[in-house]
Scaffold this motif. Structure first.
Motif, mmCIF file in Angstrom:
data_model
loop_
_atom_site.group_PDB
_atom_site.id
_atom_site.type_symbol
_atom_site.label_atom_id
_atom_site.label_comp_id
_atom_site.label_asym_id
_atom_site.label_seq_id
_atom_site.Cartn_x
_atom_site.Cartn_y
_atom_site.Cartn_z
ATOM 1 N N UNK A 162 41.852 -82.294 6.960
ATOM 2 C CA UNK A 162 42.919 -81.994 5.839
ATOM 3 C C UNK A 162 42.929 -83.005 4.667
ATOM 4 N N UNK A 163 42.326 -84.033 5.197
ATOM 5 C CA UNK A 163 41.989 -85.082 3.813
ATOM 6 C C UNK A 163 40.591 -84.980 3.465
ATOM 7 N N UNK A 164 39.450 -84.915 4.514
ATOM 8 C CA UNK A 164 38.286 -84.933 4.186
ATOM 9 C C UNK A 164 37.874 -83.753 3.458
ATOM 10 N N UNK A 165 38.172 -82.695 3.836
ATOM 11 C CA UNK A 165 37.620 -81.447 3.310
ATOM 12 C C UNK A 165 38.018 -81.299 1.868
ATOM 13 N N UNK A 166 39.290 -81.262 1.416
ATOM 14 C CA UNK A 166 39.637 -81.108 0.043
ATOM 15 C C UNK A 166 39.345 -82.239 -0.588
ATOM 16 N N UNK A 167 39.416 -83.583 -0.219
ATOM 17 C CA UNK A 167 39.001 -84.776 -0.957
ATOM 18 C C UNK A 167 37.580 -84.664 -1.427
ATOM 19 N N UNK A 168 36.742 -84.448 -0.401
ATOM 20 C CA UNK A 168 35.254 -84.312 -0.928
ATOM 21 C C UNK A 168 35.010 -82.948 -1.646
ATOM 22 N N UNK A 169 35.456 -82.012 -1.245
ATOM 23 C CA UNK A 169 35.447 -80.540 -2.185
ATOM 24 C C UNK A 169 35.636 -81.024 -3.541
ATOM 25 N N UNK A 170 36.801 -81.586 -3.968
ATOM 26 C CA UNK A 170 37.190 -81.780 -5.251
ATOM 27 C C UNK A 170 36.223 -82.922 -5.827
ATOM 28 N N UNK A 171 35.704 -83.627 -5.001
ATOM 29 C CA UNK A 171 34.764 -84.991 -5.839
ATOM 30 C C UNK A 171 33.641 -84.086 -5.980
ATOM 31 N N UNK A 172 33.091 -83.224 -5.195
ATOM 32 C CA UNK A 172 32.030 -82.439 -5.371
ATOM 33 C C UNK A 172 32.001 -81.691 -6.667
ATOM 34 N N UNK A 173 33.252 -81.302 -7.068
ATOM 35 C CA UNK A 173 33.270 -80.495 -8.331
ATOM 36 C C UNK A 173 33.368 -81.431 -9.529
ATOM 37 N N UNK A 174 33.305 -82.874 -9.296
ATOM 38 C CA UNK A 174 33.169 -83.703 -10.445
ATOM 39 C C UNK A 174 34.467 -84.271 -10.906
ATOM 40 N N UNK A 175 35.548 -84.027 -10.100
ATOM 41 C CA UNK A 175 36.975 -84.349 -10.393
ATOM 42 C C UNK A 175 37.153 -86.172 -9.855
#
Length: 405
Positions: free
Chosen positions: A229-242
């Motif tokens: 619940x921290x790794x998945x959204x954190x890295x998913x949003x980073x991957x989008x360029x946020x």
């Protein structure tokens, strides 16, 4: 236009985040993702492993080459049991021609998958078709066994280097465990620390474009928050360029929060095992809510004590009063309830948190099934990590972020 479709090749004791982060991130972006394992069927599980080194940011010098581990580091990674990963397709029934790309998680599974002729034929099919192949950590052992690396630039977890060189690859030393390399249709990464760049390369290779990602997002972290619940959204949003920052009360940038693996294994409540350590990126005491566009609150056990911190309550109120997007999952809603921001809001949470939601003035929405998520105004809520694809997708909508193919 039909959705892009991706195949993920799984096996027992693949690395936990190296399967779940790309699996759920790609679904959140609108792709169809099938996860299969030789000898297993849709609905079966693969056990995963938590792999961790003591110093993932250790800089590798030229002199260290593949002998990356210095005397200050362990000579190998530690391993713990991770989550159980549920397959959603049957290996023997897949039609390879229907897929647009292939993902190979790392961990220990590639060691035996690389010995399976069916797996090698599958990888060879993707290589000959020129379709994108994304492989991370030890996944590159499968690429080497399939004999598709001659003259290709690849990186991997450092210990895999000698095998890749022997397979004729051009070895690119990973300067950190976040390093990634791109050569034609082959994308390789050193470890899950590099998921942001790794996933972004894969999206681009599939023909995707990302818009609206110029956002600054804050994660409110604590000890024993749920690993996924921290790794998945954190890295998913980073991957989008946020630009994504993670903070924890009484901790500084560079310090770590231990996480917990919460899973559903047939008991009356979830089980708990140790997860990865999660590194913070900013100092909590220096945070100015006005400088961020949105807030994410992971679940797990951390919210129980974070909800007692007046500074946390003020931070959450600042975001909610400014009507900025807030996404909270599982037990994170304990903090929202304590902050008094649920009055008049419809939301869901992990079922055991229903009491907090109702007493906090919120309108309870039953999470049936458990992956169901809801948006009410500026608030996105989810019940548990199986709902990440919906949770992240709904949060992206509030942020105005789109992935188009």
């Amino acid at each position: 236009m039909a959705n892009k479709k991706v195949l993920m090749l799984c096996g027992d004791y693949m690395e936990d985040t190296e399967v779940m982060v790309p699996f759920q991130a790609l679904q959140a972006y609108g792709l169809l993702v099938d996860a299969v394992c030789p000898g297993k069927k849709s609905g079966d599980i693969c056990r995963t492993a938590i792999h961790q080194t003591t110093n993932p940011d250790h800089q590798i010098s030229r002199n260290e080459s593949c002998h990356w581990f210095s005397s200050t580091c362990r000579k190998t990674y530690s391993e713990f049991r991770g989550h159980n990963f549920t397959l959603n397709a049957t290996f023997d029934e897949i039609d390879l021609s229907t897929y647009d790309g292939l993902v190979l998680p790392g961990g220990r599974a590639p060691e035996y998958l690389a010995m399976d002729e069916r797996v090698l034929n599958l990888v060879t099919h993707f290589a000959k078709s020129g379709k994108p192949i994304a492989s991370i950590c030890h996944g590159q052992l499968i690429l080497a066994a399939a004999d598709i690396l001659k003259g290709r630039k690849v990186t991997a977890f450092p210990a895999v280097g000698p095998v890749l060189v022997a397979a004729g690859a051009y070895w690119v030393e990973p300067q950190t465990l976040a390093s990634c390399t791109l050569d034609g249709n082959i994308i390789t990464g050193a470890s899950y620390h590099g998921h942001a760049e790794y996933i972004r390369h894969f999206i681009k290779a599939l023909g995707g474009t990302i818009t609206g990602s110029d956002k600054r997002i804050l994660f409110l972290c604590g000890d024993y928050m749920e690993d996924y619940e921290v790794y998945v959204p954190f890295q998913s949003l980073e991957a989008l360029g946020c630009h994504v920052d993670a903070v924890c009360p009484n901790k500084k940038a560079g310090e770590k929060c231990p996480t917990a693996v919460h899973d559903f294994e047939g008991d009356q409540t979830y089980s708990e095992k140790p997860g990865h350590d999660f590194k913070l990126t900013a100092n909590f005491k220096d945070i100015d809510a006005s400088s961020y566009d949105a807030l994410v609150i992971p679940g797990g056990r951390a919210p129980e004590y974070l909800a007692l911190d007046p500074a946390v309550i003020k931070l959450v109120k600042d975001f909610m009063e400014a009507k900025k997007p807030v996404a909270s999952i599982c037990h994170g809603q304990q903090i929202l309830s304590a902050a008094g921001v649920l009055k008049g809001k419809k939301c869901t949470a992990y079922p055991a948190v229903k009491l907090n939601v109702v007493l906090g003035g919120g309108t309870w929405l039953e999470p049936d099934p458990i992956d169901r998520c809801f948006t009410d105004g500026n608030l996105v809520t989810g019940a548990a990590w199986p709902g990440h694809p919906q949770f992240i997708s709904q949060f992206m909508s509030l942020l105005g972020i789109k992935v188009c193919f």
